[in-house]
Every structure is written in structure tokens, then in C-alpha cells.
Design a protein around this motif. Sequence first.
Motif, PDB file in Angstrom:
ATOM      1  N   VAL A 189      33.126  37.910  30.022  1.00 25.57           N
ATOM      2  CA  VAL A 189      33.798  38.754  28.901  1.00 25.57           C
ATOM      3  C   VAL A 189      33.545  37.901  27.804  1.00 25.57           C
ATOM      4  O   VAL A 189      33.225  38.516  26.493  1.00 25.57           O
ATOM      5  N   ALA A 190      33.643  36.558  27.880  1.00 31.05           N
ATOM      6  CA  ALA A 190      33.398  35.797  26.613  1.00 31.05           C
ATOM      7  C   ALA A 190      31.972  35.921  25.858  1.00 31.05           C
ATOM      8  O   ALA A 190      31.716  36.041  24.825  1.00 31.05           O
ATOM      9  N   LYS A 191      30.925  35.942  26.669  1.00 29.76           N
ATOM     10  CA  LYS A 191      29.846  36.347  26.355  1.00 29.76           C
ATOM     11  C   LYS A 191      29.197  37.419  25.909  1.00 29.76           C
ATOM     12  O   LYS A 191      28.591  37.718  25.046  1.00 29.76           O
ATOM     13  N   THR A 192      29.705  38.492  26.589  1.00 29.02           N
ATOM     14  CA  THR A 192      29.263  40.013  26.219  1.00 29.02           C
ATOM     15  C   THR A 192      30.291  40.644  25.070  1.00 29.02           C
ATOM     16  O   THR A 192      29.931  41.281  24.500  1.00 29.02           O
TER      17      THR A 192
ATOM     18  N   THR B 243      39.839  45.891  37.216  1.00 30.95           N
ATOM     19  CA  THR B 243      39.719  44.426  38.141  1.00 30.95           C
ATOM     20  C   THR B 243      39.562  43.379  37.275  1.00 30.95           C
ATOM     21  O   THR B 243      39.927  42.196  37.553  1.00 30.95           O
ATOM     22  N   ILE B 244      38.599  43.233  36.297  1.00 34.67           N
ATOM     23  CA  ILE B 244      38.180  42.232  35.379  1.00 34.67           C
ATOM     24  C   ILE B 244      39.434  41.680  34.699  1.00 34.67           C
ATOM     25  O   ILE B 244      39.774  40.496  34.588  1.00 34.67           O
ATOM     26  N   SER B 245      40.080  42.679  34.059  1.00 37.12           N
ATOM     27  CA  SER B 245      41.331  42.525  33.374  1.00 37.12           C
ATOM     28  C   SER B 245      42.294  41.861  33.946  1.00 37.12           C
ATOM     29  O   SER B 245      43.012  40.656  33.661  1.00 37.12           O
ATOM     30  N   GLY B 246      42.472  42.217  35.007  1.00 33.48           N
ATOM     31  CA  GLY B 246      43.602  41.497  36.069  1.00 33.48           C
ATOM     32  C   GLY B 246      43.118  40.456  36.526  1.00 33.48           C
ATOM     33  O   GLY B 246      44.210  39.439  36.627  1.00 33.48           O
ATOM     34  N   GLN B 247      42.343  40.145  36.956  1.00 31.38           N
ATOM     35  CA  GLN B 247      41.698  38.789  37.269  1.00 31.38           C
ATOM     36  C   GLN B 247      41.941  37.764  36.283  1.00 31.38           C
ATOM     37  O   GLN B 247      42.230  36.501  36.503  1.00 31.38           O
ATOM     38  N   ILE B 248      41.423  37.834  34.874  1.00 27.86           N
ATOM     39  CA  ILE B 248      41.557  37.059  33.989  1.00 27.86           C
ATOM     40  C   ILE B 248      43.032  36.818  33.315  1.00 27.86           C
ATOM     41  O   ILE B 248      43.483  35.662  33.197  1.00 27.86           O
ATOM     42  N   THR B 249      43.819  37.636  33.953  1.00 26.15           N
ATOM     43  CA  THR B 249      45.448  37.618  33.461  1.00 26.15           C
ATOM     44  C   THR B 249      45.976  36.518  34.548  1.00 26.15           C
ATOM     45  O   THR B 249      46.632  35.901  34.214  1.00 26.15           O
TER      46      THR B 249
ATOM     47  N   GLN C 285      42.962  36.796  22.614  1.00 24.81           N
ATOM     48  CA  GLN C 285      43.955  37.284  21.911  1.00 24.81           C
ATOM     49  C   GLN C 285      43.438  38.683  21.256  1.00 24.81           C
ATOM     50  O   GLN C 285      42.314  38.687  20.865  1.00 24.81           O
ATOM     51  N   ARG C 286      44.086  39.681  21.175  1.00 24.85           N
ATOM     52  CA  ARG C 286      43.775  40.676  20.556  1.00 24.85           C
ATOM     53  C   ARG C 286      43.938  40.694  18.952  1.00 24.85           C
ATOM     54  O   ARG C 286      44.831  40.192  18.266  1.00 24.85           O
ATOM     55  N   VAL C 287      42.943  40.902  18.294  1.00 25.77           N
ATOM     56  CA  VAL C 287      42.789  41.207  16.747  1.00 25.77           C
ATOM     57  C   VAL C 287      42.320  42.365  16.443  1.00 25.77           C
ATOM     58  O   VAL C 287      41.123  42.749  16.467  1.00 25.77           O
TER      59      VAL C 287
ATOM     60  N   LEU D 284      38.657  41.916  20.895  1.00 24.33           N
ATOM     61  CA  LEU D 284      39.209  40.701  21.851  1.00 24.33           C
ATOM     62  C   LEU D 284      38.781  39.309  21.496  1.00 24.33           C
ATOM     63  O   LEU D 284      37.330  39.254  21.492  1.00 24.33           O
ATOM     64  N   GLU D 285      39.338  38.291  21.136  1.00 22.50           N
ATOM     65  CA  GLU D 285      38.829  37.006  20.448  1.00 22.50           C
ATOM     66  C   GLU D 285      39.318  36.043  21.518  1.00 22.50           C
ATOM     67  O   GLU D 285      40.365  35.957  21.934  1.00 22.50           O
ATOM     68  N   LEU D 286      38.541  34.853  21.560  1.00 24.12           N
ATOM     69  CA  LEU D 286      38.878  33.749  22.083  1.00 24.12           C
ATOM     70  C   LEU D 286      39.793  32.921  21.234  1.00 24.12           C
ATOM     71  O   LEU D 286      39.965  32.818  20.239  1.00 24.12           O
ATOM     72  N   THR D 287      40.910  32.475  22.019  1.00 27.24           N
ATOM     73  CA  THR D 287      41.965  31.609  21.536  1.00 27.24           C
ATOM     74  C   THR D 287      41.256  30.023  21.275  1.00 27.24           C
ATOM     75  O   THR D 287      39.991  29.833  22.008  1.00 27.24           O
ATOM     76  N   GLU D 288      42.009  29.033  20.744  1.00 27.06           N
ATOM     77  CA  GLU D 288      41.304  27.844  20.704  1.00 27.06           C
ATOM     78  C   GLU D 288      40.964  27.046  22.067  1.00 27.06           C
ATOM     79  O   GLU D 288      40.102  26.578  22.493  1.00 27.06           O
ATOM     80  N   THR D 289      42.116  27.528  23.145  1.00 24.37           N
ATOM     81  CA  THR D 289      42.045  26.880  24.541  1.00 24.37           C
ATOM     82  C   THR D 289      40.717  27.786  25.185  1.00 24.37           C
ATOM     83  O   THR D 289      40.051  27.158  25.999  1.00 24.37           O
TER      84      THR D 289
END
Length: 297
Positions: free
Chosen positions: A13-16, A32-38, A50-52, A56-61
Motif C-alpha cells: 500500500v505504501a509503495k503503490t 481484506t487489505i484494509s482489515g489486515q493493516i488495521t 492518515q487520511r488527508v 492516504l499518507e504515511l505517518t511519521e511512524t
Amino acid sequence: MLNYRQLHYFWVVAKTGSIARASTQLNLTPQTISGQITLLEQNYGLDLFQRVGRQLELTETGRQALVYAEQMFQLGGELEAILRAGPQEQILFRVGVADVVPKSIVYRLLAPTMALEEVLRINCREDKLERLLADLAIQRLDLVISDSPMPSHLDIKGYSQKLGECGLSFFATPALARQHAGPFPACLHDAPLLIPGPETVVRSRLLRWLGDQQVQPRVIGEFDDSALMQAFGQSGSGVFVAPSVIADEVCRQYGVELIGQTEAVQESFYAISVERKVKHPGIVAITEGARRELFHW
């Protein structure tokens, strides 16, 4: 314990850049993907995305986690390639090259590995020395080639083998050489000079030698990348230096003239590995070839 399947979904998800594109690539539903990441986020009590707006953007973590995930799945890809190659068909040879080492020297050092009976697949990466040594420590590299031995201040297990050393040569285009003709090194006085950058070991030795000779050239450029320095020298911007062991090659490749050499300024090259007694055929070929063919000692 870390769930690697969930981490893989996060990585894709982060790469695409979106769950929709990741679902197409992974052939899974977005749910399925959203549920597993949650579940991954809940397991550690933190947010990776985080949603902007609609993005969908990465947080610092999340950005920190992505760095580690990149390394893990890159290693996984390398392992898969080795396993698919089959037993004894190919030996992976991962070489790190400090970015201050001249490319011609690197090629000459690696050339003997091409003549081995064992089939090597060379993975060659250039970077700053300390980053390469960090990768050597965790066995992401088999060898690091540098212009200095293992730094004493680093808490990293490694052994340095001196491959050889040589003097320094000075080059200029024919036109520039005519402008500064005369006995060497006096001809360098007030000449435009291109020198290695502060990251290199040889720079301080060169400047000290010039001072001892009471020669004051005009330093107009400093370069950590020797190939870039040679390109400027080829254009006639200034006199430049290179290890004497590749002097003939530099003259042929860049159409320049040798205007002088000194053995008082020595440039050294080292092979750094985690093995005190070297066994890897690629490292053995490099060390033996350097001493027998390149530096003749």
C-alpha cells in the motif's frame, strides 16, 4: 510477534500509494487489505497511515516502518533469486564501494572475479563508508572497498586488508599543460587545480605536500566523486589528480597529458570484510588480483 503478511500488505500500500492499487497488485479485496493493516496498527497501538482529504499518507511512524520493510523485502527478493537459481549455479557477491574510490580502480579490482570458475552475480552498490559498514555488519554486504581501513571509532566487527597503494599523478588538457609548462611541481604554482573532496583520505596528504614544496596552486574545485573531477579536468577547467596506477588509462580516456607524478603522496585501497580468514571466492580473487596485477606487491 510481527505478522509478516500484514507487514507485506502495508508495504505494498505504501509503495503503490493506495489500497485500491494494492488490491489489484495483490489480487485481494480492498476490505481484506484494509482489515489486515488495521489489525497491524491495533497490535502495536499506533497509526501507520492518515487520511488527508481523499489521499492516504504515511505517518511519521509509518515512514520509519517503511524503511525497515523495504530492507526486509529486498532481502527476501534476493533470497528468492538465489533459491530459484538452484544449488551451486550462482554465487551472490555483494560489494559496497565507498563513493570516494575512483571508478577505474573499482573496475580493475573487480575484474578478476569475472574470470573465476564459480559463476558470480555481482551486486555492486556505492555509498558513504559508514553506511556501507553498517550493512556489512548485518551481512547485507560481503565486502566493502575503501580508501581507508575500518575506522577505529565504529563499534563494528570487521577486518581490513590492504590491497595496495600508489603515488599520485597530475593531468591537464594539452592547452592547459602548455600554459603551465616547466619543471614539476613548480609548474603547478598559480595553476587552476581540482582536488579530491574532504571525504577522501588523500586530500590532506596532497595539500600538505604542496605546502612542503612551497607551491600554491589556485584550488578551484573539490570533488568527492573522482569521475566528476575528471570530467571537469577533461573540459580544461583545471589540473586534476588520479592514482598513478591508472595514469595511462586516464590519459587515453580523457585525452589529457601527464604533467607530473609524486610518490610522496600515497593513495591506499582496502578490502573490508567480516571474515578474518577470507573464504568467499570473489574476495580472494580481488585481493590476489590487486596485489599481483594492479599494485604489483
